[in-house]
Design a protein around this motif. Structure first.
Motif, PDB file in Angstrom:
ATOM      1  N   GLY A  54      -4.030  -5.850 -36.312  1.00 30.99           N
ATOM      2  CA  GLY A  54      -3.578  -6.208 -35.402  1.00 30.99           C
ATOM      3  C   GLY A  54      -2.284  -7.054 -37.139  1.00 30.99           C
ATOM      4  N   ARG A  55      -3.076  -7.282 -38.154  1.00 28.15           N
ATOM      5  CA  ARG A  55      -2.204  -8.109 -39.067  1.00 28.15           C
ATOM      6  C   ARG A  55      -1.344  -6.701 -39.348  1.00 28.15           C
ATOM      7  NH1 ARG A  55      -7.677  -8.965 -40.894  1.00 28.15           N
ATOM      8  NH2 ARG A  55      -7.561  -7.689 -42.151  1.00 28.15           N
ATOM      9  N   MET A  56      -1.653  -5.728 -40.000  1.00 31.05           N
ATOM     10  CA  MET A  56      -0.988  -4.203 -40.442  1.00 31.05           C
ATOM     11  C   MET A  56       0.753  -4.613 -39.422  1.00 31.05           C
ATOM     12  SD  MET A  56      -3.404  -1.132 -41.020  1.00 31.05           S
ATOM     13  CE  MET A  56      -2.234  -0.475 -41.748  1.00 31.05           C
ATOM     14  N   VAL A  57       0.711  -4.312 -38.380  1.00 28.50           N
ATOM     15  CA  VAL A  57       1.183  -4.814 -36.790  1.00 28.50           C
ATOM     16  C   VAL A  57       2.162  -6.035 -37.799  1.00 28.50           C
ATOM     17  CG1 VAL A  57       1.720  -5.362 -34.399  1.00 28.50           C
ATOM     18  CG2 VAL A  57       0.185  -3.515 -35.136  1.00 28.50           C
ATOM     19  N   SER A  58       1.966  -7.419 -38.203  1.00 26.25           N
ATOM     20  CA  SER A  58       2.262  -7.948 -37.636  1.00 26.25           C
ATOM     21  C   SER A  58       3.476  -8.093 -39.698  1.00 26.25           C
ATOM     22  CB  SER A  58       1.625  -9.684 -38.180  1.00 26.25           C
ATOM     23  OG  SER A  58       1.329  -9.837 -36.688  1.00 26.25           O
ATOM     24  N   ARG A  59       2.631  -7.546 -40.264  1.00 28.26           N
ATOM     25  CA  ARG A  59       3.340  -7.222 -41.936  1.00 28.26           C
ATOM     26  C   ARG A  59       4.727  -6.392 -41.247  1.00 28.26           C
ATOM     27  NH1 ARG A  59       0.043  -3.864 -46.834  1.00 28.26           N
ATOM     28  NH2 ARG A  59      -0.247  -2.705 -44.921  1.00 28.26           N
ATOM     29  N   VAL A  60       4.829  -5.137 -40.894  1.00 30.60           N
ATOM     30  CA  VAL A  60       5.832  -4.658 -40.539  1.00 30.60           C
ATOM     31  C   VAL A  60       6.593  -5.016 -39.896  1.00 30.60           C
ATOM     32  CG1 VAL A  60       6.626  -1.927 -39.731  1.00 30.60           C
ATOM     33  CG2 VAL A  60       4.235  -1.962 -41.248  1.00 30.60           C
ATOM     34  N   GLU A  61       6.489  -5.762 -38.200  1.00 28.31           N
ATOM     35  CA  GLU A  61       7.265  -6.247 -37.226  1.00 28.31           C
ATOM     36  C   GLU A  61       8.258  -7.609 -38.140  1.00 28.31           C
ATOM     37  OE1 GLU A  61       6.136  -5.491 -33.155  1.00 28.31           O
ATOM     38  OE2 GLU A  61       4.928  -6.759 -33.716  1.00 28.31           O
ATOM     39  N   ASP A  62       7.503  -8.135 -39.133  1.00 31.40           N
ATOM     40  CA  ASP A  62       8.089  -9.863 -39.666  1.00 31.40           C
ATOM     41  C   ASP A  62       8.907  -8.952 -40.930  1.00 31.40           C
ATOM     42  OD1 ASP A  62       6.273 -10.859 -37.739  1.00 31.40           O
ATOM     43  OD2 ASP A  62       5.068 -11.326 -39.147  1.00 31.40           O
ATOM     44  N   ASP A  63       8.873  -8.089 -41.095  1.00 32.18           N
ATOM     45  CA  ASP A  63       9.725  -7.355 -42.645  1.00 32.18           C
ATOM     46  C   ASP A  63      11.204  -7.609 -42.205  1.00 32.18           C
ATOM     47  OD1 ASP A  63      10.576  -5.963 -44.643  1.00 32.18           O
ATOM     48  OD2 ASP A  63       8.323  -5.220 -44.845  1.00 32.18           O
ATOM     49  N   GLU A  64      11.995  -7.892 -42.964  1.00 29.19           N
ATOM     50  CA  GLU A  64      13.536  -7.495 -42.556  1.00 29.19           C
ATOM     51  C   GLU A  64      13.987  -6.168 -42.917  1.00 29.19           C
ATOM     52  OE1 GLU A  64      15.440 -10.386 -43.881  1.00 29.19           O
ATOM     53  OE2 GLU A  64      14.488 -12.206 -42.023  1.00 29.19           O
ATOM     54  N   THR A  65      12.958  -5.731 -43.569  1.00 28.33           N
ATOM     55  CA  THR A  65      13.887  -5.127 -44.540  1.00 28.33           C
ATOM     56  C   THR A  65      13.270  -3.411 -43.749  1.00 28.33           C
ATOM     57  OG1 THR A  65      12.002  -4.215 -46.275  1.00 28.33           O
ATOM     58  CG2 THR A  65      14.194  -5.234 -46.472  1.00 28.33           C
ATOM     59  N   VAL A  66      12.620  -3.481 -42.623  1.00 32.57           N
ATOM     60  CA  VAL A  66      11.779  -2.525 -41.964  1.00 32.57           C
ATOM     61  C   VAL A  66      12.824  -2.479 -39.895  1.00 32.57           C
ATOM     62  CG1 VAL A  66       9.596  -1.157 -40.558  1.00 32.57           C
ATOM     63  CG2 VAL A  66       9.640  -2.298 -42.769  1.00 32.57           C
ATOM     64  N   THR A  67      12.886  -1.720 -40.157  1.00 27.70           N
ATOM     65  CA  THR A  67      13.503  -1.199 -38.444  1.00 27.70           C
ATOM     66  C   THR A  67      12.484  -0.507 -37.616  1.00 27.70           C
ATOM     67  OG1 THR A  67      15.762  -1.329 -39.588  1.00 27.70           O
ATOM     68  CG2 THR A  67      15.761  -0.606 -36.899  1.00 27.70           C
ATOM     69  N   VAL A  68      12.083  -1.056 -36.537  1.00 26.72           N
ATOM     70  CA  VAL A  68      11.194  -0.306 -35.486  1.00 26.72           C
ATOM     71  C   VAL A  68      12.071  -0.318 -34.563  1.00 26.72           C
ATOM     72  CG1 VAL A  68       8.725  -0.344 -34.532  1.00 26.72           C
ATOM     73  CG2 VAL A  68       9.285  -2.092 -36.618  1.00 26.72           C
ATOM     74  N   HIS A  69      11.750   0.964 -34.407  1.00 24.55           N
ATOM     75  CA  HIS A  69      12.960   1.826 -33.038  1.00 24.55           C
ATOM     76  C   HIS A  69      10.640   2.316 -31.602  1.00 24.55           C
ATOM     77  CE1 HIS A  69      16.590   2.402 -33.893  1.00 24.55           C
ATOM     78  NE2 HIS A  69      15.523   2.687 -35.413  1.00 24.55           N
ATOM     79  N   LYS A  70      10.500   1.373 -30.989  1.00 27.47           N
ATOM     80  CA  LYS A  70       9.741   1.520 -29.958  1.00 27.47           C
ATOM     81  C   LYS A  70      10.070   2.431 -28.820  1.00 27.47           C
ATOM     82  CE  LYS A  70       7.074  -3.331 -31.433  1.00 27.47           C
ATOM     83  NZ  LYS A  70       7.147  -4.094 -30.349  1.00 27.47           N
ATOM     84  N   GLY A  71       9.111   3.010 -27.571  1.00 24.67           N
ATOM     85  CA  GLY A  71       9.499   4.113 -26.945  1.00 24.67           C
ATOM     86  C   GLY A  71      10.200   5.480 -27.248  1.00 24.67           C
ATOM     87  N   ALA A  72      10.206   5.967 -28.236  1.00 22.93           N
ATOM     88  CA  ALA A  72      11.533   6.776 -29.117  1.00 22.93           C
ATOM     89  C   ALA A  72      10.440   7.515 -29.244  1.00 22.93           C
ATOM     90  CB  ALA A  72      12.363   5.811 -29.799  1.00 22.93           C
ATOM     91  N   LYS A  73      11.129   8.936 -29.951  1.00 23.34           N
ATOM     92  CA  LYS A  73      10.671  10.028 -30.512  1.00 23.34           C
ATOM     93  C   LYS A  73      11.721  10.369 -31.077  1.00 23.34           C
ATOM     94  CE  LYS A  73       7.181  11.986 -27.699  1.00 23.34           C
ATOM     95  NZ  LYS A  73       7.087  13.160 -26.295  1.00 23.34           N
TER      96      LYS A  73
END
Length: 342
Positions: A54-73
């Motif tokens: 969970g800490r790893m997930v939060s670190r990425v989701e809270d990072d403005e320089t990381v864009t996350v695409h969920k439910g995608a390939k």
């Protein structure tokens, strides 16, 4: 590509190096197998998976320089190292200098080992199902809710088994099973836990912390055996049948719950991943490594890297380290390309 422990580590490393990272995850939540399968306490830290990952997930989701695409390939990848264009299943296009495949593994499906009772008897479970039970804080037989007097954990289910095409050791099952035995005993002290094994491979520092501790402090009983089948007894309990290979005699032992210590298969999507990203697969179906000594984390395509269980069975901690290594390698190679162009 992939947001399990390895992919989250790679993305965080790329961001920390001052680059933008794009994470593409086919599921709707991040965290990979530890979150999706509801793992309990992790080996070797002993920390709950939901907290550590969970800490790893939060670190990425809270990072403005990381864009996350969920439910995608990624549907296609064009270009070359330093200048890739990925087309996603949601229609978006992503420009990238490098790609990291942190696509992980698929749990072995115990249906492929029918003689050991999974899918036939309600009280035959997998290690992931037992971990979910541990997470709930209650150990009980699924069939009727009773507290089990005896639990058997069968090792190497979907590993080291040429008859079903699994010619590899899944590396972590012995240690996970010893840890699971201790967790069961902590929640249900009256339950006796037996581990049936061909060999024990609690490698490195795991030997003392898990193998010996589970026996000496938690009274786990290790039995070297070849298991033939799991059937039901007239009273509804399960019967584990096989041979005790130390004393060379048949065994028929009753249990309330039987747990399959399931192995790690190649990601079931690897044929598609191989085609889309233009990377090779080794003979078992995992992603093929490049020459390791000077092209660490490489694949058969320049600019495309990999890490963790995408390469083969791997621990969570080593997957995290390899994810960081793959992110660092991608950044380093991009810097080299910039210097060459200059």
């Amino acid at each position: 590509m992939g947001a399990g422990p390895a992919g989250l580590s790679a993305a965080a490393t790329v961001s920390a190096a001052g680059y933008k990272a794009v994470v593409v995850e086919k599921e709707e939540i991040l965290g990979g197998a530890p979150i999706l399968s509801g793992y309990a306490k992790l080996v070797p830290s002993g920390e709950w998976a939901k907290d550590a990952i969970g800490r790893m997930v939060s670190r990425v989701e809270d990072d403005e320089t990381v864009t996350v695409h969920k439910g995608a390939k990624v549907d296609s990848l064009e270009g070359e190292a330093g200048d890739f264009t990925a087309t996603l299943s949601n229609g978006e296009k992503v420009a990238a200098g490098a790609v990291v495949l942190a696509t992980g593994f698929t749990h072995f499906d115990s249906i492929n080992k029918p003689e050991w009772g999974f899918g036939t008897f309600e009280d035959v479970l997998t290690t992931t199902q037992m971990e979910q039970m541990v997470s709930s804080g209650k150990i009980a037989c699924p069939s009727d809710g009773r507290v089990p007097e005896r639990v058997a954990i069968l090792l190497c289910v979907g590993s080291r088994d040429r008859q079903i095409g699994r010619e590899w050791c899944s590396k972590i099952c012995c240690t996970v099973s010893a840890n699971l035995a201790m967790e069961i005993k902590e929640i249900s002290p009256q339950t006796d836990v037996f581990i049936y094994y061909m060999d024990i491979r609690t490698f490195g520092l795991y030997e003392d912390k898990f193998y010996w501790k589970s026996q000496e402090e938690f009274k786990t009983k290790f039995v070297k055996a070849r298991i033939a089948e799991v059937t039901a007894s007239p009273d509804g309990r399960l019967l584990v049948k096989g041979e005790d290979t130390l004393v060379k005699r048949p065994i028929i032992i009753p249990f309330d719950i039987v747990v399959h210590a399931i192995g790690m298969d190649p990601n079931e999507d690897n044929p598609e991943i191989s085609k889309v990203f233009g990377v090779g697969l080794e003979k078992h179906g995992f992603i093929e490594r490049a020459e390791h000594y000077t092209n660490t984390c490489g694949t058969t395509r320049r600019g495309v890297y990999s890490c963790g269980a995408a390469y083969g069975p791997e621990t969570i901690d080593d997957s995290i380290s390899q994810g960081a290594a793959a992110g660092s390698r991608a950044v380093a190679d991009l810097n080299a390309l910039v210097r060459e162009a200059g």
